[in-house]
Write an enzyme that holds these catalytic residues in place. Sequence first.
Site, PDB file in Angstrom:
ATOM      1  N   ASN A  52       0.433  -1.238   0.416  1.00 36.53           N
ATOM      2  CA  ASN A  52      -0.224  -0.202  -0.069  1.00 36.53           C
ATOM      3  C   ASN A  52       1.060   0.995   0.245  1.00 36.53           C
ATOM      4  O   ASN A  52       0.637   2.487  -0.339  1.00 36.53           O
ATOM      5  CB  ASN A  52      -0.900   0.114   1.310  1.00 36.53           C
ATOM      6  CG  ASN A  52      -2.236  -1.371   1.387  1.00 36.53           C
ATOM      7  OD1 ASN A  52      -2.359  -1.399   0.131  1.00 36.53           O
ATOM      8  ND2 ASN A  52      -2.501  -1.511   2.118  1.00 36.53           N
ATOM      9  N   ASP A  72       3.120   6.070   3.507  1.00 39.45           N
ATOM     10  CA  ASP A  72       3.052   5.200   4.373  1.00 39.45           C
ATOM     11  C   ASP A  72       1.479   4.723   4.873  1.00 39.45           C
ATOM     12  O   ASP A  72       0.619   4.907   4.194  1.00 39.45           O
ATOM     13  CB  ASP A  72       3.557   5.784   5.770  1.00 39.45           C
ATOM     14  CG  ASP A  72       2.559   6.609   7.035  1.00 39.45           C
ATOM     15  OD1 ASP A  72       0.871   6.788   6.569  1.00 39.45           O
ATOM     16  OD2 ASP A  72       2.079   5.575   8.389  1.00 39.45           O
ATOM     17  N   ASP A  73       1.751   3.510   5.076  1.00 40.94           N
ATOM     18  CA  ASP A  73       0.608   2.661   5.315  1.00 40.94           C
ATOM     19  C   ASP A  73       1.099   2.033   6.835  1.00 40.94           C
ATOM     20  O   ASP A  73       2.060   1.342   7.585  1.00 40.94           O
ATOM     21  CB  ASP A  73       0.414   1.658   4.765  1.00 40.94           C
ATOM     22  CG  ASP A  73      -1.225   0.659   4.614  1.00 40.94           C
ATOM     23  OD1 ASP A  73      -1.690   1.816   5.008  1.00 40.94           O
ATOM     24  OD2 ASP A  73      -1.566  -0.822   4.974  1.00 40.94           O
ATOM     25  N   SER A  74       0.071   2.615   7.969  1.00 40.71           N
ATOM     26  CA  SER A  74      -0.319   1.749   9.217  1.00 40.71           C
ATOM     27  C   SER A  74      -1.365   1.023   9.554  1.00 40.71           C
ATOM     28  O   SER A  74      -2.181   1.011   8.969  1.00 40.71           O
ATOM     29  CB  SER A  74      -0.231   3.033  10.078  1.00 40.71           C
ATOM     30  OG  SER A  74       1.382   4.083   9.611  1.00 40.71           O
ATOM     31  N   THR A 122       4.525   0.851   7.794  1.00 36.71           N
ATOM     32  CA  THR A 122       5.517   0.810   6.958  1.00 36.71           C
ATOM     33  C   THR A 122       6.153   2.644   5.488  1.00 36.71           C
ATOM     34  O   THR A 122       4.838   2.592   5.677  1.00 36.71           O
ATOM     35  CB  THR A 122       5.815   0.082   5.815  1.00 36.71           C
ATOM     36  OG1 THR A 122       5.626  -1.352   7.015  1.00 36.71           O
ATOM     37  CG2 THR A 122       6.769  -0.894   4.173  1.00 36.71           C
TER      38      THR A 122
END
Length: 197
Positions: A52, A72-74, A122
């Site tokens: 993502n 970012d993807d969290s 990430t």
Amino acid sequence: MKNNFVIATHNTFKADEIQKILRFYHQWGEIYTDKLPHQHFPSESTTNYQENATKKAIFISQQLPEANVIADDSGLELAAFPTKYGVQTARELAVEVPDGQLNRYLIQLVNGKSRKFTMKTTIALAVNGHVSNIARGELTGVIASEERGTNSTGFDRILIPDGEDQTLAEMSRPKRISYLHRARAVKNLLDQLGEVK
């Protein structure tokens, strides 16, 4: 050397947090809509943080090839509910908690169960349409039994890092940044770029 980063997100709260973290590390960031009209990002994976983040970073980087584009993807992972949330945290909670009282909901959700959580981030950095770096940050701890602290908002008011008795929102800013999953991912990226001494 100060880097300028373009943040590929539609979430203004996330962009604001990343900008504050970058400033803490003497870097600079701006949301991509300061440079481009609003874009429709590619559809997201339901299983993979890195995929993502990479999709969003590359998509904006292709339109701003000279920029350092980060995305970012969290997600939140709960020991008591291993098949819930994660990559789909925002989407699932939006359905489950339409009134937006996320902290109250999560406190009740883990009541009488394991209170352990992991927050993961990430970050992908893309330049000229290609990903050059992947960075990660993680925070583990327990969910408090009530909201505490006024130094921050959101989940910070209920997340207690391992080894601490304060929530993130009860901590001073420098101490809180040392724990934040998104800040740890930013620092990991800057370490890779040789920017944190």
